[in-house]
Design a protein around this motif. Structure first.
Motif, PDB file in Angstrom:
ATOM      1  N   LYS A   1     116.124  16.445 -46.622  1.00  0.00           N
ATOM      2  CA  LYS A   1     115.758  18.349 -47.240  1.00  0.00           C
ATOM      3  C   LYS A   1     116.964  18.446 -48.790  1.00  0.00           C
ATOM      4  O   LYS A   1     117.824  17.618 -48.418  1.00  0.00           O
ATOM      5  CB  LYS A   1     116.654  18.847 -46.304  1.00  0.00           C
ATOM      6  N   HIS A   2     115.977  19.123 -49.311  1.00  0.00           N
ATOM      7  CA  HIS A   2     116.632  19.971 -50.478  1.00  0.00           C
ATOM      8  C   HIS A   2     117.401  20.855 -50.315  1.00  0.00           C
ATOM      9  O   HIS A   2     117.020  21.536 -49.924  1.00  0.00           O
ATOM     10  CB  HIS A   2     115.562  19.261 -51.582  1.00  0.00           C
ATOM     11  N   GLU A   3     118.163  21.119 -51.027  1.00  0.00           N
ATOM     12  CA  GLU A   3     118.651  22.323 -51.173  1.00  0.00           C
ATOM     13  C   GLU A   3     118.304  23.341 -51.463  1.00  0.00           C
ATOM     14  O   GLU A   3     117.727  24.184 -51.247  1.00  0.00           O
ATOM     15  CB  GLU A   3     119.977  22.389 -51.939  1.00  0.00           C
ATOM     16  N   HIS A   4     117.111  23.499 -52.338  1.00  0.00           N
ATOM     17  CA  HIS A   4     115.933  24.147 -52.579  1.00  0.00           C
ATOM     18  C   HIS A   4     115.209  24.663 -52.082  1.00  0.00           C
ATOM     19  O   HIS A   4     114.048  25.890 -52.532  1.00  0.00           O
ATOM     20  CB  HIS A   4     115.844  24.330 -54.208  1.00  0.00           C
ATOM     21  N   ASP A   5     114.507  23.689 -51.325  1.00  0.00           N
ATOM     22  CA  ASP A   5     113.446  23.383 -49.751  1.00  0.00           C
ATOM     23  C   ASP A   5     113.224  25.176 -49.417  1.00  0.00           C
ATOM     24  O   ASP A   5     114.201  25.420 -48.987  1.00  0.00           O
ATOM     25  CB  ASP A   5     113.554  22.667 -49.004  1.00  0.00           C
ATOM     26  N   THR A   6     111.647  25.189 -49.659  1.00  0.00           N
ATOM     27  CA  THR A   6     112.341  26.715 -48.381  1.00  0.00           C
ATOM     28  C   THR A   6     111.518  26.434 -47.404  1.00  0.00           C
ATOM     29  O   THR A   6     111.526  28.046 -46.750  1.00  0.00           O
ATOM     30  CB  THR A   6     111.291  27.530 -49.857  1.00  0.00           C
ATOM     31  N   VAL A   7     110.276  25.880 -47.101  1.00  0.00           N
ATOM     32  CA  VAL A   7     109.879  25.240 -45.857  1.00  0.00           C
ATOM     33  C   VAL A   7     110.694  24.077 -45.409  1.00  0.00           C
ATOM     34  O   VAL A   7     110.759  22.852 -46.086  1.00  0.00           O
ATOM     35  CB  VAL A   7     108.327  25.521 -46.161  1.00  0.00           C
ATOM     36  N   ASP A   8     110.378  24.198 -43.978  1.00  0.00           N
ATOM     37  CA  ASP A   8     111.443  22.646 -43.602  1.00  0.00           C
ATOM     38  C   ASP A   8     110.038  22.021 -43.440  1.00  0.00           C
ATOM     39  O   ASP A   8     108.418  22.153 -42.755  1.00  0.00           O
ATOM     40  CB  ASP A   8     111.293  22.892 -41.623  1.00  0.00           C
ATOM     41  N   LEU A   9     110.656  20.242 -43.988  1.00  0.00           N
ATOM     42  CA  LEU A   9     109.055  19.355 -44.021  1.00  0.00           C
ATOM     43  C   LEU A   9     109.204  18.216 -42.934  1.00  0.00           C
ATOM     44  O   LEU A   9     110.102  17.768 -42.558  1.00  0.00           O
ATOM     45  CB  LEU A   9     109.548  19.069 -45.275  1.00  0.00           C
ATOM     46  N   GLY A  10     108.361  17.963 -42.349  1.00  0.00           N
ATOM     47  CA  GLY A  10     108.105  17.078 -40.943  1.00  0.00           C
ATOM     48  C   GLY A  10     107.744  15.832 -41.552  1.00  0.00           C
ATOM     49  O   GLY A  10     107.856  15.543 -43.078  1.00  0.00           O
TER      50      GLY A  10
END
Ligand code: V1S
Ligand code: CA
Ligand code: ZN
Length: 406
Positions: free
Chosen positions: A101-110
């Motif tokens: 997970k990246h701090e800028h991620d706006t959506v949760d990735l599976g």
């Protein structure tokens, strides 16, 4: 002859399954499979079915998809739905594919860059698995028509999903049907030229063949430095200096034509014909795959070019004039009515037909999609109002052609 439409001397086939039309990526998602419904309405409305053979596509098999993709990824795609997603994510062999997970991620990735959050590039939606294997099946059927010599030109407007990687979905693309098609073609043809006129860089296809000198990939795309929001135009790769994997036999078998926003018909024609012409002379392909992403048209919801439908079609006509076996695929395209116009026009070009500018509104099911002033006045070839200022300088384009010649 029917409707003034004639059969050409060469054989053209179109591969399609209407079930792809029912898919919804999500309310705000720009990819609308409904554009394929509109394309079908125009193609049938003009009578182009009489000029070619039409085949109903069947889903690709998992084994066929494994020719390029990771076996775990293929299993995941074959089983995934909004209902099964969280259970599948818990399974250990899929856990290793979850991106950090990246701090800028706006959506949760599976795993595999897939997500059920609204606004994700590659959402998991109802019927998704069926959709993926169907568009892939259509591309593989089209490819089979060519490699067995039953068609000279084969078309799948639901394919052309150039961003998918071996074990990762990307940019609305899950299965890379183009890579699978080219792998099949390599059994028959010595050299395959891949041309990509989608406004985005064909990164997945380039990467797959970066060590393969029998495949040349050539992408034309919007490319530039960071914009005011701190983002690069997706996917951010495809600089002119990117010519394939250095130090391998694949070096110099990738070509990239990075283009500033707002390019017009004349400039694009110059770039496309000089670079593609020289690539064909030097590489001497035995077959061509053309990805016809319609997001390079003016007025596209995501694209930033100002091409009109006739110039977009000129690229298809140029590839067809080589007389080589030709696989024509779709790709991006986010202003649905214009996607339909372009791909109908290009189906006509493939079959040597010219179409009247007045759409047969009286016989298509949804005439209002093309009829009103904002929808293009019932014309097949509206002139797009320029929406992006032209940042292309002729002198820089000339410099680019010279650079690419080397
Ligand atoms: N440009 C753009 C764009 N718009 C979206 C988007 C918008 C609304 C949604 F609900 C979901 C997604 N995503 C993007 C791009 C991907 C473009 C893919 C083009 C595909 C193709 O035409 O070449 C072939 C079919 N994605 C991004 O810009 C990435 C983000 C950087 C921003 C969007 N968020 C969701 C992920 C990260
Ligand atoms: Ca491209
Ligand atoms: Zn695109």
């Amino acid at each position: 002859e029917t409707n003034g439409i004639t059969k050409p001397r060469h054989k053209v086939s179109m591969h399609y399954n209407s079930r792809v039309e029912d898919m919804h990526f999500g309310k705000t998602h720009p990819m609308k499979p409904w554009r394929l419904t509109l394309t079908k309405h125009l193609v049938l409305g003009y009578g182009l079915q009489y000029a070619m053979d039409t085949y109903e596509a069947v889903p690709a098999g998992k084994d066929q998809v494994r020719a390029f993709h990771d076996p775990d990824y293929v299993d995941f795609l074959a089983q995934v739905s909004p209902q099964t997603f969280s259970d599948l994510c818990e399974m250990s062999r899929f856990q290793s594919h979850i991106p950090p997970k990246h701090e800028h991620d706006t959506v949760d990735l599976g795993p595999f860059n897939l997500s059920t959050s609204p606004g994700a590039d590659c959402p998991v939606f109802d019927g998704m698995s069926a959709y993926l294997f169907l568009y892939t099946g259509a591309t593989l059927a089209a490819t089979h028509q060519l490699t067995t010599g039953q068609s000279d030109i084969a078309i799948n407007w639901s394919g052309g999903l150039h961003h998918a990687h071996r074990a990762e979905a990307s940019g609305f693309c899950y299965i890379n049907d183009i890579v699978l098609a080219i792998l099949d073609m390599l059994r028959i043809y010595t050299r395959v030229l891949y041309i990509d006129i989608d406004v985005h860089h064909g990164d997945g296809v380039e990467e797959a063949f970066q060590r393969q000198p029998r495949v040349m990939t050539l992408s034309y795309h919007r490319y530039g430095p960071y914009d005011d929001t701190g983002h690069k135009f997706f996917p951010g790769t495809g600089d002119i200096t990117d010519v394939g994997l250095k130090g391998t036999v694949g070096e110099h078998f990738a070509l990239n034509v990075p283009i500033p926003s707002g390019i017009d018909d004349r400039q694009y024609k110059y770039l496309f014909e000089s670079v593609t012409g020289r690539a064909i002379e030097a590489f001497k392909p035995s077959a061509i795959v053309l990805q016809c992403g319609a997001d390079s048209l003016g007025g596209d919801r995501l694209g930033q070019f100002n091409l009109n439908i006739r110039q977009h079609g000129e690229c298809v006509a140029f590839a067809k004039r080589t007389g080589l076996p030709l696989l024509i695929l779709g790709g991006g395209g986010y202003t649905a009515r214009n996607v339909a116009r372009a791909w109908c026009h290009e189906t006509a070009l493939a079959t040597n037909n010219t179409l009247p500018d007045t759409i047969p509104l009286d016989i298509i099911p949804r005439p209002e999609a093309f009829q009103t002033r904002v929808h293009g006045d019932g014309k097949l070839y509206p002139t797009f109002q320029r929406t992006h200022p032209n940042e292309c300088k002729d002198s820089e384009l000339e410099g680019m052609v010279k650079k690419l010649e080397q």
